[in-house]
Write an enzyme that holds these catalytic residues in place. Structure first.
Site, short mmCIF file in Angstrom:
data_model
loop_
_atom_site.label_atom_id
_atom_site.label_comp_id
_atom_site.label_asym_id
_atom_site.label_seq_id
_atom_site.Cartn_x
_atom_site.Cartn_y
_atom_site.Cartn_z
CG HIS A 64 -5.32 -7.36 1.89
ND1 HIS A 64 -5.56 -6.25 2.69
CD2 HIS A 64 -6.09 -7.20 0.78
CE1 HIS A 64 -6.43 -5.46 2.08
NE2 HIS A 64 -6.77 -6.01 0.92
CG HIS B 255 -5.33 -5.82 -3.80
ND1 HIS B 255 -5.62 -4.50 -4.04
CD2 HIS B 255 -6.08 -6.16 -2.71
CE1 HIS B 255 -6.49 -4.05 -3.15
NE2 HIS B 255 -6.79 -5.06 -2.32
CD GLU B 256 -7.36 -9.90 -2.31
OE1 GLU B 256 -7.39 -10.05 -1.07
OE2 GLU B 256 -8.01 -9.01 -2.90
CB CYS C 184 -8.90 -2.03 -1.01
SG CYS C 184 -8.67 -3.24 0.31
#
Length: 225
Positions: free
Chosen positions: A183, A179-180, A137
């Site tokens: 966030h 993953h995004e 990351c």
């Protein structure tokens, strides 16, 4: 062993109002350089970003997306969420055009991903398949760890023009999407990672940068997924 993706702990919502978010964006757009990518420990990474509901007009939103794309390329990375540059807004940009080792590409089901920006994304698994690989990351600089994620997902999101969109992703593209999106809900990949797999980027490059994770699992003592 349970190799289902680990759940995220619910994060508190950002305390910033729409006006404060606009001011942050205006400050970034006024910079003469690309904005810095904030690192783990910054509270913005541990807050649920505000859903986009018109806080920015079309022109400013477009400028922000372009700055985020340039920042992602400069890092370099395959995705960047607005909280990673200090903006608690549910916006992320994604693109993967890197040349990778063919064996790794096959093992990781990694195919090129054309650039797109997503607002207010929500993903859901398609089927029960999972995949476990090392990932890193831009906001956890210097480390990699194995994360189990859904192999196939559907994604609902808004395009920058305000239209609704739905798409399906598999393999590495699905990993980037998850993953995004994480966030934007206050999650880092470390929340879902196998802790015994954690490696510095130097050790990862020297020892574990292989198509699969079986050798790392055997020598570091974590389940192979």
């Amino acid at each position: 062993m349970d190799f289902r993706p680990r759940s995220l702990t619910a994060a508190p919502p950002t305390p910033l109002a729409a006006r404060e978010i606009r001011e942050l964006v205006e400050g970034i757009l006024a910079l003469d350089t690309l904005p810095p990518i904030v690192q783990a420990g910054h509270p913005v990474l541990r807050q649920r970003a505000a859903p986009f509901d018109g806080q920015l007009d079309d022109a400013v939103l477009g400028q922000l997306i372009e700055v985020m794309r340039r920042t992602m390329h400069d890092a370099p990375g395959v995705g960047l969420a607005a909280p990673q540059i200090g903006i608690p807004l549910q916006l992320a940009v994604l693109e993967d055009q890197f040349d990778v080792d063919p064996a790794a590409a096959v093992a990781r089901e990694r195919a090129p991903l054309d650039f797109f920006a997503m607002l207010n994304p929500v993903y859901a698994p398609l089927g029960d398949g999972t995949a476990s690989f090392y990932e890193g990351c831009l906001s956890v600089r210097g480390y990699q760890a194995v994360v189990t994620r859904h192999r196939h997902v559907s994604l609902d999101y808004l395009r920058p023009d305000g239209s609704s969109a739905q798409a399906e992703f598999s393999g590495w593209q699905a990993r980037i999407v998850q993953h995004e999106t994480d966030h934007l809900h206050g999650g880092l990949y470390l929340d879902r990672a196998e802790s015994r797999s954690l490696a510095s980027s130097e050790e990862y490059a020297a020892r574990w940068a292989q198509p699969g994770i079986s050798q790392a699992a055997a020598e570091l003592g974590f389940p192979p997924g």
